[in-house]
Design a protein around this motif. Structure first.
Motif, short mmCIF file in Angstrom:
data_model
loop_
_atom_site.label_atom_id
_atom_site.label_comp_id
_atom_site.label_asym_id
_atom_site.label_seq_id
_atom_site.Cartn_x
_atom_site.Cartn_y
_atom_site.Cartn_z
N ARG A 86 0.81 -1.22 0.00
CA ARG A 86 0.00 0.00 0.00
C ARG A 86 0.85 1.27 0.00
O ARG A 86 0.32 2.37 -0.21
CB ARG A 86 -0.97 -0.03 1.17
CG ARG A 86 -2.08 -1.05 0.94
CD ARG A 86 -3.00 -1.19 2.11
NE ARG A 86 -3.96 -2.28 1.87
CZ ARG A 86 -4.50 -3.01 2.82
NH1 ARG A 86 -4.18 -2.78 4.09
NH2 ARG A 86 -5.35 -3.97 2.54
N LYS A 87 2.13 1.13 0.25
CA LYS A 87 3.03 2.26 0.06
C LYS A 87 3.28 2.48 -1.43
O LYS A 87 3.44 3.61 -1.89
CB LYS A 87 4.35 2.01 0.78
CG LYS A 87 5.31 3.19 0.74
CD LYS A 87 6.58 2.88 1.51
CE LYS A 87 7.56 4.06 1.42
NZ LYS A 87 8.83 3.76 2.11
N ARG A 88 3.26 1.40 -2.21
CA ARG A 88 3.55 1.47 -3.65
C ARG A 88 2.30 1.75 -4.48
O ARG A 88 2.40 2.21 -5.61
CB ARG A 88 4.19 0.15 -4.10
CG ARG A 88 5.49 -0.17 -3.35
CD ARG A 88 6.04 -1.53 -3.72
NE ARG A 88 6.60 -1.55 -5.07
CZ ARG A 88 7.09 -2.63 -5.65
NH1 ARG A 88 7.05 -3.81 -5.02
NH2 ARG A 88 7.59 -2.57 -6.87
N VAL A 89 1.13 1.43 -3.92
CA VAL A 89 -0.15 1.64 -4.61
C VAL A 89 -1.06 2.43 -3.68
O VAL A 89 -1.45 1.93 -2.63
CB VAL A 89 -0.79 0.30 -4.99
CG1 VAL A 89 -2.12 0.52 -5.71
CG2 VAL A 89 0.14 -0.52 -5.87
N GLN A 90 -1.40 3.64 -4.07
CA GLN A 90 -2.14 4.54 -3.19
C GLN A 90 -3.53 4.84 -3.76
O GLN A 90 -3.74 4.91 -4.97
CB GLN A 90 -1.37 5.85 -3.02
CG GLN A 90 -0.23 5.75 -2.02
CD GLN A 90 -0.74 5.79 -0.59
OE1 GLN A 90 -1.35 6.76 -0.14
NE2 GLN A 90 -0.50 4.71 0.14
N LEU A 91 -4.48 5.05 -2.83
CA LEU A 91 -5.86 5.36 -3.19
C LEU A 91 -6.12 6.85 -3.07
O LEU A 91 -5.72 7.48 -2.09
CB LEU A 91 -6.81 4.59 -2.25
CG LEU A 91 -8.31 4.89 -2.36
CD1 LEU A 91 -8.85 4.48 -3.72
CD2 LEU A 91 -9.07 4.19 -1.24
N VAL A 92 -6.79 7.41 -4.08
CA VAL A 92 -7.26 8.80 -4.04
C VAL A 92 -8.78 8.75 -4.14
O VAL A 92 -9.33 8.31 -5.15
CB VAL A 92 -6.67 9.63 -5.20
CG1 VAL A 92 -7.29 11.02 -5.21
CG2 VAL A 92 -5.16 9.73 -5.07
N LEU A 93 -9.46 9.19 -3.07
CA LEU A 93 -10.92 9.08 -3.01
C LEU A 93 -11.61 10.26 -3.68
O LEU A 93 -11.01 11.33 -3.87
CB LEU A 93 -11.37 8.96 -1.55
CG LEU A 93 -10.98 7.66 -0.85
CD1 LEU A 93 -11.20 7.78 0.65
CD2 LEU A 93 -11.77 6.49 -1.41
N GLN A 94 -12.91 10.07 -3.99
CA GLN A 94 -13.64 11.08 -4.73
C GLN A 94 -14.07 12.25 -3.87
O GLN A 94 -14.28 13.35 -4.40
CB GLN A 94 -14.88 10.45 -5.38
CG GLN A 94 -15.93 9.95 -4.41
CD GLN A 94 -17.22 9.57 -5.10
OE1 GLN A 94 -17.86 10.39 -5.74
NE2 GLN A 94 -17.60 8.31 -5.01
N ASP A 95 -14.24 12.07 -2.58
CA ASP A 95 -14.77 13.14 -1.73
C ASP A 95 -13.69 13.61 -0.78
O ASP A 95 -13.49 13.02 0.28
CB ASP A 95 -15.98 12.63 -0.95
CG ASP A 95 -16.58 13.71 -0.05
OD1 ASP A 95 -16.19 14.89 -0.20
OD2 ASP A 95 -17.42 13.38 0.80
N PRO A 96 -12.96 14.68 -1.11
CA PRO A 96 -11.89 15.12 -0.23
C PRO A 96 -12.39 15.56 1.14
O PRO A 96 -11.68 15.42 2.14
CB PRO A 96 -11.25 16.29 -0.99
CG PRO A 96 -12.28 16.75 -1.96
CD PRO A 96 -13.08 15.53 -2.31
N SER A 97 -13.63 16.05 1.20
CA SER A 97 -14.16 16.47 2.49
C SER A 97 -14.33 15.27 3.42
O SER A 97 -14.10 15.36 4.64
CB SER A 97 -15.51 17.17 2.31
OG SER A 97 -15.37 18.31 1.51
N GLY A 98 -14.73 14.13 2.85
CA GLY A 98 -14.92 12.93 3.67
C GLY A 98 -13.63 12.21 4.00
O GLY A 98 -13.55 11.52 5.01
N SER A 99 -12.61 12.35 3.15
CA SER A 99 -11.36 11.62 3.38
C SER A 99 -10.34 12.40 4.19
O SER A 99 -9.30 11.86 4.57
CB SER A 99 -10.76 11.18 2.04
OG SER A 99 -10.58 12.27 1.19
N LEU A 100 -10.60 13.68 4.45
CA LEU A 100 -9.70 14.48 5.29
C LEU A 100 -10.33 14.68 6.67
O LEU A 100 -11.50 15.04 6.78
CB LEU A 100 -9.45 15.85 4.64
CG LEU A 100 -8.64 15.86 3.34
CD1 LEU A 100 -8.64 17.26 2.74
CD2 LEU A 100 -7.22 15.38 3.57
N ASN A 101 -9.55 14.44 7.69
CA ASN A 101 -10.02 14.65 9.07
C ASN A 101 -10.14 16.15 9.31
O ASN A 101 -9.14 16.87 9.21
CB ASN A 101 -9.03 14.01 10.04
CG ASN A 101 -9.55 14.02 11.47
OD1 ASN A 101 -10.25 14.93 11.90
ND2 ASN A 101 -9.19 12.98 12.23
#
Length: 328
Positions: A86-101
Motif C-alpha cells: 500500500r506504500k507502492r499503490v495509493q488510493l485517491v478518493l472522490q470526496d476530499p471532504s470525507g477523506s480528510l479529518n
C-alpha cells in the motif's frame, strides 16, 4: 505491450447473500493489466462492480478466486506485506471532504502516511515536496490550514499530496473529480497527467464519465455487471464503440450525435446474473431486432461470452459485434 505493473487474472469477488439468498458476484471474471506509466479508465454505471474491483486491486478485498499481481509478484495478504504494497499503490478518493479529518491540519494530513510507514527522512521536506507537486505553492502557506479553510480543488490536491508523499508507483483514483466544480475538474485532470509525465506514475481512474476517460486515459475498460465487456485504446473505443452498452453510455454525452439511448430498467442484481450475454435484457440492439437480423438473437439470450484478456488490444464481449466483424 510492456510488462504489466499491476494485473488481475480471472478475478472473482463474491459476497454472501443475506438470509440464504444467493451470493452476489460483484466481480465475475476480470482480466486487467496496467503498464508502467499507463493511465487506464475503468468505466460503468453505479453498481457494475468498479469499486469492488478497485478495492480488490488495492488489497482491501480478498478475491474469492483468481489473483492480483504487482511487478510480477502475486499479492501477499500477510499484514506486513500488505503494508509495504500500500506504500507502492495509493488510493485517491472522490470526496476530499470525507477523506480528510477536519481536526487535522494539512501538514498532519499529508504527514500521516509517512508516520504510518515509519519514514526516517526529513518529514517537513517530504510534506512540502508533496504539496508542491500537487500544485499547492508555496507549500508552507498551507501547513497550518484546516480542510474547511480550503476550496474543493485545494482539498483534492491535499488528498493527492497525501498519496504522493509515499512516492507510489500507481494510484487508484475513485471518481477523482466527481465532487468538484466543472472549472476545477480540468485542473485536477491536468495535474494527474503532469504527475504521470514527471514521475512515471501509473493510474487506474474509476469513473462513470466517459468524457473524463477521453480527457485522461490511454486505455479504457468498460464494465457491466461484474465483467469487462469492451476494452481498448481510448480513441478506438470512444470513437468507434462496438458494444451496445458502450454505445449507450456514449450517447448521453452532450457532444454525442443523434438521440441518447435510454436503457430500460436497472442493471440486474449481481446475485442473479442472467444467462447468455449479461446485457441482453437491456440491450437496444436485441430489442430493436438488429441482433435477430444478424442471426445471433438466440446466442445473446443463451450463450455466455468469454472473459476478455487484460492486454491493450481492442476487444469486445458481444455476439452482435462479433457477427458484424465476421460479415465484413
Amino acid at each position: 505491450m510492456t510488462e504489466s505493473l499491476l494485473s488481475a487474472d480471472r478475478l472473482q469477488v463474491t459476497f454472501p447473500g443475506r438470509r440464504g439468498a444467493p451470493a452476489a458476484r460483484a466481480v465475475d471474471g476480470v482480466d486487467l493489466d496496467i503498464a508502467p506509466g499507463e493511465i487506464v479508465a475503468l468505466v460503468g454505471e453505479s453498481g457494475c462492480g468498479k469499486t469492488s474491483l478497485a478495492r480488490t486491486l488495492l488489497g482491501l478485498e480478498r478475491p474469492t478466486s483468481g489473483r492480483v499481481t504487482f511487478a510480477g509478484e502475486p499479492l501477499d495478504y500477510a499484514s506486513r506485506a500488505l503494508k509495504a504494497y500500500r506504500k507502492r499503490v495509493q488510493l485517491v478518493l472522490q470526496d476530499p471532504s470525507g477523506s480528510l479529518n477536519p481536526r487535522h491540519t494539512v501538514y498532519e494530513a499529508v504527514a500521516e502516511g509517512l508516520r504510518i510507514h515509519g519514514y526516517a527522512g526529513d518529514e517537513r521536506a517530504a510534506v512540502a515536496d508533496a504539496l508542491s507537486r500537487a500544485g499547492l505553492r508555496p507549500p508552507e502557506r498551507f501547513f497550518l490550514r484546516y480542510p474547511h479553510e480550503l476550496s474543493g480543488g485545494q482539498r483534492q490536491r491535499v488528498v493527492i499530496a497525501g498519496a504522493l508523499v509515499l512516492e507510489p508507483e500507481l494510484i487508484v483514483a475513485d471518481e477523482p473529480v466527481a465532487s468538484l466544480d466543472a472549472s476545477v475538474r480540468g485542473e485536477i485532470l491536468a495535474l494527474i497527467l503532469k504527475l504521470r509525465e514527471e514521475l512515471g506514475l501509473s493510474a487506474l481512474v474509476v469513473t462513470h464519465d466517459l468524457g473524463l476517460a477521453w480527457n485522461i486515459a490511454d486505455r479504457v475498460a468498460v464494465m457491466y455487471l461484474g465483467r469487462i465487456v469492451e476494452t481498448g485504446r481510448v480513441e478506438d473505443v470512444l470513437t468507434s464503440p462496438q458494444h451496445p452498452y458502450t454505445q449507450a453510455l456514449l450517447s448521453v454525452l452532450p457532444e454525442a450525435p443523434g438521440e441518447p439511448v435510454v436503457l430500460t430498467g436497472e442493471a440486474p442484481d449481481p446475485s442473479r446474473i442472467p444467462g447468455g450475454c449479461r446485457f441482453h435484457a437491456r440491450c437496444q440492439i436485441l430489442a430493436g431486432g438488429e441482433a435477430e437480423r444478424a442471426g445471433v438473437a438466440d446466442k445473446c439470450r443463451t450463450e455466455d461470452l468469454p472473459v476478455l484478456s487484460g492486454g491493450g488490444a481492442s476487444q469486445v464481449a458481444c455476439h452482435w459485434a462479433a457477427a458484424r466483424v465476421a460479415a465484413e
